[in-house]
Enzyme design. Structure first.
Site, PDB file in Angstrom:
ATOM      1  N   SER A   1     -11.584   2.426   5.099  1.00 37.16           N
ATOM      2  CA  SER A   1     -10.230   1.527   4.821  1.00 37.16           C
ATOM      3  C   SER A   1      -9.725   0.822   5.988  1.00 37.16           C
ATOM      4  O   SER A   1      -9.595  -0.495   5.842  1.00 37.16           O
ATOM      5  CB  SER A   1      -9.088   2.464   4.371  1.00 37.16           C
ATOM      6  OG  SER A   1      -9.628   3.103   3.082  1.00 37.16           O
TER       7      SER A   1
ATOM      8  N   ARG B   1      -9.626  -3.544   6.816  1.00 33.95           N
ATOM      9  CA  ARG B   1      -8.580  -4.274   7.190  1.00 33.95           C
ATOM     10  C   ARG B   1      -8.686  -4.773   8.526  1.00 33.95           C
ATOM     11  O   ARG B   1      -8.199  -6.215   8.966  1.00 33.95           O
ATOM     12  CB  ARG B   1      -7.321  -3.269   7.468  1.00 33.95           C
ATOM     13  CG  ARG B   1      -6.868  -2.993   6.001  1.00 33.95           C
ATOM     14  CD  ARG B   1      -6.351  -1.596   5.599  1.00 33.95           C
ATOM     15  NE  ARG B   1      -5.630  -1.037   4.288  1.00 33.95           N
ATOM     16  CZ  ARG B   1      -6.606  -0.631   3.207  1.00 33.95           C
ATOM     17  NH1 ARG B   1      -7.714  -0.438   3.466  1.00 33.95           N
ATOM     18  NH2 ARG B   1      -5.875  -0.323   1.851  1.00 33.95           N
TER      19      ARG B   1
ATOM     20  N   ARG C   1     -15.087  -2.547 -12.840  1.00 36.29           N
ATOM     21  CA  ARG C   1     -13.703  -1.964 -12.481  1.00 36.29           C
ATOM     22  C   ARG C   1     -12.438  -2.918 -12.694  1.00 36.29           C
ATOM     23  O   ARG C   1     -12.614  -4.020 -12.682  1.00 36.29           O
ATOM     24  CB  ARG C   1     -13.825  -1.541 -11.112  1.00 36.29           C
ATOM     25  CG  ARG C   1     -14.854  -0.556 -10.908  1.00 36.29           C
ATOM     26  CD  ARG C   1     -15.240  -0.158  -9.410  1.00 36.29           C
ATOM     27  NE  ARG C   1     -13.738   0.580  -8.963  1.00 36.29           N
ATOM     28  CZ  ARG C   1     -13.797   1.077  -7.503  1.00 36.29           C
ATOM     29  NH1 ARG C   1     -14.730   0.538  -6.814  1.00 36.29           N
ATOM     30  NH2 ARG C   1     -12.511   1.547  -7.053  1.00 36.29           N
TER      31      ARG C   1
ATOM     32  N   SER D   1      -1.663   2.408  -5.889  1.00 37.38           N
ATOM     33  CA  SER D   1      -2.921   2.166  -5.449  1.00 37.38           C
ATOM     34  C   SER D   1      -2.974   1.300  -3.908  1.00 37.38           C
ATOM     35  O   SER D   1      -2.048   0.270  -3.814  1.00 37.38           O
ATOM     36  CB  SER D   1      -3.686   1.159  -6.514  1.00 37.38           C
ATOM     37  OG  SER D   1      -4.525   0.162  -5.749  1.00 37.38           O
TER      38      SER D   1
ATOM     39  N   GLN E   1      -4.915  -0.347  -2.535  1.00 38.47           N
ATOM     40  CA  GLN E   1      -5.703  -1.613  -2.744  1.00 38.47           C
ATOM     41  C   GLN E   1      -4.741  -2.711  -3.256  1.00 38.47           C
ATOM     42  O   GLN E   1      -4.703  -3.781  -2.928  1.00 38.47           O
ATOM     43  CB  GLN E   1      -6.952  -1.451  -3.531  1.00 38.47           C
ATOM     44  CG  GLN E   1      -7.973  -0.593  -2.818  1.00 38.47           C
ATOM     45  CD  GLN E   1      -9.249  -0.436  -3.520  1.00 38.47           C
ATOM     46  OE1 GLN E   1      -9.430  -0.617  -4.703  1.00 38.47           O
ATOM     47  NE2 GLN E   1     -10.289   0.200  -2.892  1.00 38.47           N
TER      48      GLN E   1
ATOM     49  N   ASP F   1      -9.599  10.063  -2.917  1.00 38.54           N
ATOM     50  CA  ASP F   1     -11.308   9.921  -2.919  1.00 38.54           C
ATOM     51  C   ASP F   1     -11.702  11.280  -2.470  1.00 38.54           C
ATOM     52  O   ASP F   1     -13.003  11.354  -2.691  1.00 38.54           O
ATOM     53  CB  ASP F   1     -11.373   9.013  -1.466  1.00 38.54           C
ATOM     54  CG  ASP F   1     -11.288   7.408  -1.877  1.00 38.54           C
ATOM     55  OD1 ASP F   1     -11.024   7.082  -3.050  1.00 38.54           O
ATOM     56  OD2 ASP F   1     -11.167   6.665  -0.979  1.00 38.54           O
TER      57      ASP F   1
HETATM   58  C1  S3P Z   1      -8.634   2.287  -0.727  1.00 35.67           C
HETATM   59  C2  S3P Z   1      -7.683   2.693  -1.726  1.00 35.67           C
HETATM   60  C3  S3P Z   1      -8.343   3.676  -2.718  1.00 35.67           C
HETATM   61  C4  S3P Z   1      -9.271   4.282  -2.306  1.00 35.67           C
HETATM   62  C5  S3P Z   1     -10.475   3.521  -1.783  1.00 35.67           C
HETATM   63  C6  S3P Z   1     -10.323   2.723  -0.637  1.00 35.67           C
HETATM   64  C7  S3P Z   1      -8.236   1.243   0.360  1.00 35.67           C
HETATM   65  O1  S3P Z   1      -8.241   3.063  -3.692  1.00 35.67           O
HETATM   66  O2  S3P Z   1      -9.928   5.103  -3.581  1.00 35.67           O
HETATM   67  O3  S3P Z   1     -11.761   4.237  -1.603  1.00 35.67           O
HETATM   68  O4  S3P Z   1      -9.050   1.147   1.321  1.00 35.67           O
HETATM   69  O5  S3P Z   1      -7.166   0.654   0.143  1.00 35.67           O
HETATM   70  P1  S3P Z   1      -6.901   2.652  -4.631  1.00 35.67           P
HETATM   71  O6  S3P Z   1      -5.661   2.338  -3.669  1.00 35.67           O
HETATM   72  O7  S3P Z   1      -7.209   1.654  -5.528  1.00 35.67           O
HETATM   73  O8  S3P Z   1      -6.491   3.935  -5.384  1.00 35.67           O
END
Ligand code: S3P
Length: 758
Positions: A342, A346, A442, A487, A489, A635
């Protein structure tokens, strides 16, 4: 025309003809390609007889002598009348003339094809001769060849593993198209279909332009007065670059005429590129020069990997890797885990938007994070590395991204797609973001919907997934958004767009999710405020460059944390792992179950909490997992399910509906897999009930999900028998060295690549 049955088996009653796909093939033009095809069709038994026709009697005689053809054509009338299949292997410019020669004797069922490297001109020739393109005329182009020419260079293996592009027109007969595809398949080639225009554009760039450049370079140098000296001292690079200048001049001059428009377009693009380099050299602009070279090298690697099917951008599921785990292992010692996925995504995004050069250490070199790197490179960002986890990024500034020349291919990476959609919604140019089969299925409306509310123009596919089309040039407004699902993301996607919006934005989450975007934004001096579950963010001006060290990924470490916990005699240390509180769900859950996990050497690096983690075996107890930990362990559930399978008693987990939208439906895949390994597990809509027991050996399918694959591998530590896990290649999306690192720590694991037929 007579076509024998496919795959006929020898049995009494079959005639000799039954064993050939085609009775008589006539090859017109016995050059290197025509000769090689004739030889291949003869050797592999595709055609009972192969007859050759060439203007040069010598070529025909040589063809017979070398066994390339059965016989030469004495009389064109009977050769054409008797042929079931006619292949034109002549320079493209001669196509109309040859077709006119065949026309009076062609019978309606005969299939005609060619091997020319331009297709628009071949279609035009057919129209000129026949008034329309006959249904049985199926143009094709084998992308194989060499600088050699003539029937003496015929090689029946020339097409093996090479691509052949078939360009059937709208009136083409299905049966004839299939026959031409089968013919090329019989030579070992891989078949692609394309429309004529696309074929000619693609080939102008990838084949015609390089040939013209090679010819032109050698010609220019040859005209220089010291040319002899130049050639005498020519090094390997010159030889490599100019090898194709030894190709057939007639054929290539024909190609220039036949594909004039597309070739000129490519020369124009190339000239502009060369001019950019020239200007950069004139201006001593080292950064631009280096930028061009780094981008080119990265692009070449990227294409190379795509061609061998190993890139993030290629569908990594094409390669079928299975893991095999033998029982009776223990985990011991220090285990290396890669950089946080993650944070890697970023860090590279913000480094690209910064003014100046940023340095990132500990970057995760995996298919997912490299998908983001490649997307940024496609938008003009110069990125050196990763070399041993180090990246140097020449930031282009907040508004400095350039339009990419094609789709941004993001492979399997949901994080790349969701974060970049937020960023790209605010750019002046339009983009298309695409992904592999898993990513395309997805949900993407969850980001498209709030971004549209901000003023973005975004469309997703029919099922609400990728490809995502983003129309550039929109002015975004700030938003107050209450997220229906937890989420990180989605939150980060909106936060990126908010940096470009007019006015402030606030995003409220139903539960706390990982906050790496907030941490990095704060480190970079962006005006952001966080209260309980709401993030408020102001648009920003320039962004600074930075140096950042990325800690180890707790999600990757989790496999070994669970592994050491469930396996008697284990004791491991994981150093420099990110222990941001918004990721700690897995540690809290395992500790509640009785795990012995000790965090040592706590420190803070670039605003992120980091620690060394020490874990040893302990007996686990089944529990009801508190909902509050779900979003911070999102995760890690596949491997938590494995831990629960080894615990005493029942573990209940609910609130996991998001797991159904990850790289696979993780609830279903884990339930099926653990059941196959002897565990009593009940699937619920949003969770599972697991009764701890004894894991057995067995065969399981990860369904192409990296985290389920690694979770099943960890189950192998204490299973009674061997475990075979299929579809494991996507492990490279987050932990490319999983097998090597876990084997070093004691897991008896090996991987094998299965033969997959395409
Ligand atoms: C992530 C957020 C998570 C995670 C993904 C990485 C990120 O997903 O499952 O592997 O880097 O922001 P969600 O935020 O959609 O649950």
């Amino acid at each position: 025309m007579s076509i024998a049955k496919e795959n006929p088996k020898k049995s009494p009653g079959h005639t000799a003809d039954d064993f050939f796909m085609v009775r008589n093939t006539l090859i017109i033009g016995l050059g290197m390609i025509g000769g090689s095809l004739a030889k291949a069709l003869k050797e592999n038994g595709f055609s009972r007889t192969v007859v050759g026709f060439d203007r040069s009697q010598q070529a025909v005689e040589l063809g017979v002598q070398m066994g390339v053809i059965d016989r030469g054509c004495q009389d064109i009338k009977s050769a054409v009348t008797e042929a079931d299949l006619i292949i034109l292997a002549v320079p493209v410019k001669a196509t109309a003339k040859v077709l006119a020669m065949l026309k009076p004797y062609l019978n309606a069922e005969t299939i005609v094809s060619d091997v020319g490297s331009t297709k628009g001109s071949v279609i035009a020739a057919a129209v000129e001769v026949f008034g329309t393109v006959p249904a049985n005329f199926i143009p094709a182009h084998p992308i194989a060849g060499s600088e050699k020419s003539g029937v003496q260079s015929a090689n029946s293996q020339l097409f093996v593993k090479h691509k052949v592009i078939i360009t059937p027109h709208s009136l083409a007969s299905q049966q004839a198209t299939q026959m031409i595809a089968r013919m090329w398949q019989s030579t070992g080639a891989e078949i692609l279909q394309m429309d004529v225009k696309k074929h000619d554009e693609v080939l102008a760039a990838t084949s015609h332009l390089p040939h013209l450049l090679a010819f032109s370079l050698v010609d220019s140098l040859a005209q220089e007065s010291e040319s002899l000296d130049i050639f005498r001292y020519a090094a390997g690079g010159f030889r490599d670059f100019t090898r194709i200048a030894a190709s057939d001049p007639t054929m290539w001059s024909d190609v220039c005429g036949a594909n004039k428009h597309a070739v000129l377009q490519q020369i124009e693009i190339f000239s502009k590129g060369l001019n950019r380099l020239k200007q950069a050299i004139e201006a001593d602009d080292e950064q631009s020069i280096k930028g061009i070279f780094i981008r080119a090298r990265a692009a070449r690697e990227h294409f190379g990997k795509m061609l061998t099917g190993t890139a993030y951008a290629a569908d990594s599921q094409q390669k079928n890797i299975s893991f095999f785990i033998e029982p009776n292992s223990v985990l011991k010692g220090q285990i290396k885990v890669p950089g946080d996925k993650s944070i890697s995504h970023r860090a590279i995004i913000f480094a690209a938007l910064g003014d100046g050069i940023s340095e990132i250490n500990g970057f995760l070199n995996s298919e997912d994070s490299m998908a983001t790197v490649q997307a940024l490179r496609d938008m003009g960002v110069v990125i050196e590395g990763p070399h041993r986890g180090q990246l140097k990024v020449y930031g282009v500034g907040k508004d400095g991204l350039c339009p990419p020349s094609g789709d941004l291919c993001l492979g399997n990476s949901g994080t790349s797609m969701r974060l970049l959609t937020g960023l790209l919604a605010a750019q002046k140019f339009s983009t298309v973001l695409s992904g592999d089969h898993s990513l395309s299925s997805r949900p993407m409306e969850r980001i498209a919907e709030p971004l549209r509310k901000m003023g973005a123009e975004i469309s997703t596919s029919e099922n609400g997934g990728a490809p995502i089309h983003i129309k550039g040039g929109q002015t975004l407004q700030g938003i107050d958004y209450v997220m229906p699902i937890a989420s990180a993301q989605v939150k980060s996607s909106i936060m990126l767009a908010a940096l470009y919006a007019q006015g402030s934005s606030s995003i409220t989450q139903p539960a706390n999710t990982r906050n790496h975007t907030e941490v990095l934004m704060r480190t970079l001096g962006i005006d952001i405020e966080v209260t309980d579950k709401t993030v408020t963010i102001q648009p920003c001006g320039q962004l600074p460059s930075f140096t950042l060290a990325i800690p180890g990924d707790l999600s990757s470490a989790a496999f070994f944390i669970v592994g050491a916990t469930i396996c008697i005699g284990s004791n491991v240390v994981l150093k420099g792992i990110g222990v941001n509180p918004t990721r700690m769900g897995v540690i809290h859950i395992l500790k509640l179950m009785g795990a012995q996990i000790v965090l040592q050497n706590h420190r803070e690096i670039n605003g992120e909490a980091v620690a060394d983690i020490q874990v040893e075996y302990s007996t686990l107890q089944g529990i009801k997992i508190p909902r509050q930990y779900v979003s911070t362990a999102i995760d890690e559930f596949p491997v938590i399910f494995v831990a629960a399978s080894c615990a005493l008693g029942i573990t209940k987990i609910n609130g996991l509906s998001e797991l159904r939208h990850k790289e696979s439906d993780r609830i279903k895949v884990m339930v099926e897999g653990l059941r196959a390994l002897g565990i009593n597990i009940k699937e619920q809509n949003d969770g599972v009930i697991i009764e701890g027991g004894q894991l057995q050996g067995g065969i399981v399918d990860s369904k192409g999900d990296h985290r389920t694959a690694m979770a099943f591998a960890i189950a192998g530590l204490i299973a009674r028998g061997p475990i075979e896990i299929s579809n494991c290649s996507p492990v490279a999306t987050s932990f490319p060295e999983f097998v090597e690192n876990s084997a070093k720590a004691g897991l008896r694991i090996r991987k094998e690549e299965a033969n997959v037929s395409s």
